[in-house]
Design a protein around this motif. Sequence first.
Motif, PDB file in Angstrom:
ATOM      1  N   TRP A   7      -0.139  -5.675   4.357  1.00  0.00           N
ATOM      2  CA  TRP A   7       0.899  -6.707   4.377  1.00  0.00           C
ATOM      3  C   TRP A   7       2.051  -6.218   5.236  1.00  0.00           C
ATOM      4  O   TRP A   7       2.342  -5.014   5.257  1.00  0.00           O
ATOM      5  CB  TRP A   7       1.388  -6.986   2.961  1.00  0.00           C
ATOM      6  CG  TRP A   7       0.340  -7.546   2.067  1.00  0.00           C
ATOM      7  CD1 TRP A   7      -0.591  -6.842   1.345  1.00  0.00           C
ATOM      8  CD2 TRP A   7       0.084  -8.917   1.808  1.00  0.00           C
ATOM      9  NE1 TRP A   7      -1.395  -7.702   0.655  1.00  0.00           N
ATOM     10  CE2 TRP A   7      -1.003  -8.985   0.912  1.00  0.00           C
ATOM     11  CE3 TRP A   7       0.684 -10.104   2.245  1.00  0.00           C
ATOM     12  CZ2 TRP A   7      -1.505 -10.190   0.440  1.00  0.00           C
ATOM     13  CZ3 TRP A   7       0.186 -11.307   1.765  1.00  0.00           C
ATOM     14  CH2 TRP A   7      -0.887 -11.342   0.887  1.00  0.00           C
ATOM     15  N   PHE A   8       2.746  -7.154   5.887  1.00  0.00           N
ATOM     16  CA  PHE A   8       3.798  -6.791   6.837  1.00  0.00           C
ATOM     17  C   PHE A   8       5.038  -7.659   6.592  1.00  0.00           C
ATOM     18  O   PHE A   8       4.934  -8.870   6.430  1.00  0.00           O
ATOM     19  CB  PHE A   8       3.312  -7.012   8.272  1.00  0.00           C
ATOM     20  CG  PHE A   8       2.029  -6.294   8.574  1.00  0.00           C
ATOM     21  CD1 PHE A   8       2.047  -4.999   9.080  1.00  0.00           C
ATOM     22  CD2 PHE A   8       0.808  -6.900   8.333  1.00  0.00           C
ATOM     23  CE1 PHE A   8       0.863  -4.332   9.350  1.00  0.00           C
ATOM     24  CE2 PHE A   8      -0.391  -6.234   8.599  1.00  0.00           C
ATOM     25  CZ  PHE A   8      -0.359  -4.945   9.103  1.00  0.00           C
ATOM     26  N   MET A   9       6.189  -6.996   6.591  1.00  0.00           N
ATOM     27  CA  MET A   9       7.469  -7.706   6.496  1.00  0.00           C
ATOM     28  C   MET A   9       8.578  -6.773   6.973  1.00  0.00           C
ATOM     29  O   MET A   9       8.389  -5.565   7.068  1.00  0.00           O
ATOM     30  CB  MET A   9       7.752  -8.183   5.075  1.00  0.00           C
ATOM     31  CG  MET A   9       8.047  -7.082   4.086  1.00  0.00           C
ATOM     32  SD  MET A   9       8.454  -7.798   2.482  1.00  0.00           S
ATOM     33  CE  MET A   9       8.784  -6.309   1.554  1.00  0.00           C
ATOM     34  N   ALA A  10       9.724  -7.349   7.244  1.00  0.00           N
ATOM     35  CA  ALA A  10      10.888  -6.572   7.676  1.00  0.00           C
ATOM     36  C   ALA A  10      12.143  -7.148   7.029  1.00  0.00           C
ATOM     37  O   ALA A  10      12.161  -8.288   6.566  1.00  0.00           O
ATOM     38  CB  ALA A  10      11.018  -6.620   9.197  1.00  0.00           C
ATOM     39  N   GLY A 117      -9.456  -5.189  12.886  1.00  0.00           N
ATOM     40  CA  GLY A 117      -9.993  -4.769  14.171  1.00  0.00           C
ATOM     41  C   GLY A 117      -9.003  -4.868  15.311  1.00  0.00           C
ATOM     42  O   GLY A 117      -9.356  -4.655  16.468  1.00  0.00           O
ATOM     43  N   THR A 118      -7.766  -5.183  15.009  1.00  0.00           N
ATOM     44  CA  THR A 118      -6.729  -5.339  16.031  1.00  0.00           C
ATOM     45  C   THR A 118      -5.759  -4.171  15.971  1.00  0.00           C
ATOM     46  O   THR A 118      -5.298  -3.793  14.899  1.00  0.00           O
ATOM     47  CB  THR A 118      -5.950  -6.660  15.819  1.00  0.00           C
ATOM     48  OG1 THR A 118      -6.869  -7.748  15.897  1.00  0.00           O
ATOM     49  CG2 THR A 118      -4.854  -6.830  16.853  1.00  0.00           C
ATOM     50  N   ARG A 119      -5.449  -3.625  17.128  1.00  0.00           N
ATOM     51  CA  ARG A 119      -4.456  -2.555  17.230  1.00  0.00           C
ATOM     52  C   ARG A 119      -3.070  -3.166  17.067  1.00  0.00           C
ATOM     53  O   ARG A 119      -2.776  -4.222  17.632  1.00  0.00           O
ATOM     54  CB  ARG A 119      -4.594  -1.885  18.597  1.00  0.00           C
ATOM     55  CG  ARG A 119      -3.737  -0.670  18.789  1.00  0.00           C
ATOM     56  CD  ARG A 119      -4.076  -0.046  20.136  1.00  0.00           C
ATOM     57  NE  ARG A 119      -3.207   1.049  20.450  1.00  0.00           N
ATOM     58  CZ  ARG A 119      -3.216   1.680  21.605  1.00  0.00           C
ATOM     59  NH1 ARG A 119      -4.056   1.319  22.562  1.00  0.00           N
ATOM     60  NH2 ARG A 119      -2.399   2.683  21.825  1.00  0.00           N
ATOM     61  N   GLY A 167       8.576 -13.547   2.322  1.00  0.00           N
ATOM     62  CA  GLY A 167       7.735 -12.488   1.768  1.00  0.00           C
ATOM     63  C   GLY A 167       6.799 -11.950   2.830  1.00  0.00           C
ATOM     64  O   GLY A 167       6.790 -12.421   3.966  1.00  0.00           O
ATOM     65  N   PRO A 168       5.998 -10.961   2.481  1.00  0.00           N
ATOM     66  CA  PRO A 168       5.094 -10.344   3.452  1.00  0.00           C
ATOM     67  C   PRO A 168       3.902 -11.242   3.788  1.00  0.00           C
ATOM     68  O   PRO A 168       3.525 -12.107   2.994  1.00  0.00           O
ATOM     69  CB  PRO A 168       4.639  -9.072   2.742  1.00  0.00           C
ATOM     70  CG  PRO A 168       4.685  -9.434   1.292  1.00  0.00           C
ATOM     71  CD  PRO A 168       5.873 -10.361   1.150  1.00  0.00           C
ATOM     72  N   MET A 169       3.334 -11.006   4.949  1.00  0.00           N
ATOM     73  CA  MET A 169       2.152 -11.752   5.395  1.00  0.00           C
ATOM     74  C   MET A 169       1.057 -10.784   5.826  1.00  0.00           C
ATOM     75  O   MET A 169       1.333  -9.642   6.186  1.00  0.00           O
ATOM     76  CB  MET A 169       2.501 -12.680   6.548  1.00  0.00           C
ATOM     77  CG  MET A 169       3.359 -13.848   6.148  1.00  0.00           C
ATOM     78  SD  MET A 169       2.475 -14.929   4.994  1.00  0.00           S
ATOM     79  CE  MET A 169       3.677 -16.191   4.739  1.00  0.00           C
ATOM     80  N   THR A 170      -0.171 -11.285   5.811  1.00  0.00           N
ATOM     81  CA  THR A 170      -1.324 -10.483   6.224  1.00  0.00           C
ATOM     82  C   THR A 170      -1.623 -10.717   7.694  1.00  0.00           C
ATOM     83  O   THR A 170      -1.096 -11.629   8.330  1.00  0.00           O
ATOM     84  CB  THR A 170      -2.583 -10.863   5.417  1.00  0.00           C
ATOM     85  OG1 THR A 170      -2.911 -12.218   5.708  1.00  0.00           O
ATOM     86  CG2 THR A 170      -2.379 -10.641   3.933  1.00  0.00           C
ATOM     87  N   MET A 171      -2.546  -9.913   8.203  1.00  0.00           N
ATOM     88  CA  MET A 171      -2.953 -10.018   9.593  1.00  0.00           C
ATOM     89  C   MET A 171      -3.613 -11.358   9.894  1.00  0.00           C
ATOM     90  O   MET A 171      -3.460 -11.883  10.991  1.00  0.00           O
ATOM     91  CB  MET A 171      -3.890  -8.851   9.911  1.00  0.00           C
ATOM     92  CG  MET A 171      -3.985  -8.505  11.344  1.00  0.00           C
ATOM     93  SD  MET A 171      -2.378  -8.246  12.068  1.00  0.00           S
ATOM     94  CE  MET A 171      -2.843  -8.591  13.719  1.00  0.00           C
ATOM     95  N   ASP A 172      -4.330 -11.928   8.947  1.00  0.00           N
ATOM     96  CA  ASP A 172      -4.940 -13.244   9.172  1.00  0.00           C
ATOM     97  C   ASP A 172      -3.875 -14.256   9.564  1.00  0.00           C
ATOM     98  O   ASP A 172      -4.033 -15.009  10.525  1.00  0.00           O
ATOM     99  CB  ASP A 172      -5.680 -13.735   7.925  1.00  0.00           C
ATOM    100  CG  ASP A 172      -6.945 -12.952   7.633  1.00  0.00           C
ATOM    101  OD1 ASP A 172      -7.530 -12.393   8.589  1.00  0.00           O
ATOM    102  OD2 ASP A 172      -7.341 -12.884   6.464  1.00  0.00           O
ATOM    103  N   PHE A 173      -2.788 -14.304   8.811  1.00  0.00           N
ATOM    104  CA  PHE A 173      -1.692 -15.220   9.118  1.00  0.00           C
ATOM    105  C   PHE A 173      -1.036 -14.846  10.447  1.00  0.00           C
ATOM    106  O   PHE A 173      -0.808 -15.702  11.296  1.00  0.00           O
ATOM    107  CB  PHE A 173      -0.645 -15.202   7.996  1.00  0.00           C
ATOM    108  CG  PHE A 173       0.599 -15.961   8.345  1.00  0.00           C
ATOM    109  CD1 PHE A 173       0.621 -17.340   8.250  1.00  0.00           C
ATOM    110  CD2 PHE A 173       1.729 -15.292   8.806  1.00  0.00           C
ATOM    111  CE1 PHE A 173       1.768 -18.048   8.597  1.00  0.00           C
ATOM    112  CE2 PHE A 173       2.874 -15.992   9.144  1.00  0.00           C
ATOM    113  CZ  PHE A 173       2.895 -17.378   9.038  1.00  0.00           C
ATOM    114  N   ILE A 174      -0.739 -13.569  10.620  1.00  0.00           N
ATOM    115  CA  ILE A 174      -0.043 -13.120  11.829  1.00  0.00           C
ATOM    116  C   ILE A 174      -0.844 -13.450  13.084  1.00  0.00           C
ATOM    117  O   ILE A 174      -0.298 -13.959  14.066  1.00  0.00           O
ATOM    118  CB  ILE A 174       0.289 -11.616  11.727  1.00  0.00           C
ATOM    119  CG1 ILE A 174       1.378 -11.412  10.663  1.00  0.00           C
ATOM    120  CG2 ILE A 174       0.698 -11.041  13.071  1.00  0.00           C
ATOM    121  CD1 ILE A 174       1.578  -9.999  10.208  1.00  0.00           C
TER     122      ILE A 174
END
Length: 190
Positions: A7-10, A117-119, A167-174
């Motif tokens: 999960w990613f957020m700032a 699978g994404t850098r 809130g945080p999001m996953t790579m699928d959303f990003i």
Amino acid sequence: MGFTRKWFMADTHFGHQAMLGFHPETRPFSSTHEMDQAIIDSVNARVKKDDILYILGDFAFGRDENHIKRCFHALNGRKQLIIGNHDVDRDGMLKPVIAALPWDEAPVHSLITKDNGTRLFLAHYAHRAWPGQFKGAIHLYGHSHGRLPGWARSRDVGLDVADMGFGPMTMDFIQSTVPAHVETGEEIEE
């Protein structure tokens, strides 16, 4: 351990009173405690205990060390900090309360990782160029609180960005929201 998600957020800005005035449209709270609890609730509704939660800077601001510790421990996930400007003191050193938290990995100024699978290149600040940019890498950043649009497969993952849902999001959303276009022209050698 079961399936682990990233999960990613700032820009959580736990305890940062001024955030209520700077961003009333995304932080319409009557107090920092109300704001902080809304962030904790949002994170915990999405992130499981063993998931990895990348916080791309500005974790907390304030002098109430006990409150900062409570917020950290209330969040689900194995937390990793990409250092932001509010995480350091005037000399550029990690603030002692932030440094003493039991991060899953030592806080860093930037990080290269992979998901789906994404850098990924993670940093608190937006970059115009980053490692792997012309090979499909995505750059995630914070700091700009939604005022800086994504460019060439980069995007702001700060809580104040409308589509982050506070809130945080996953790579699928990003991956579904980053600009697909990579600027053409002479590529930078990596």
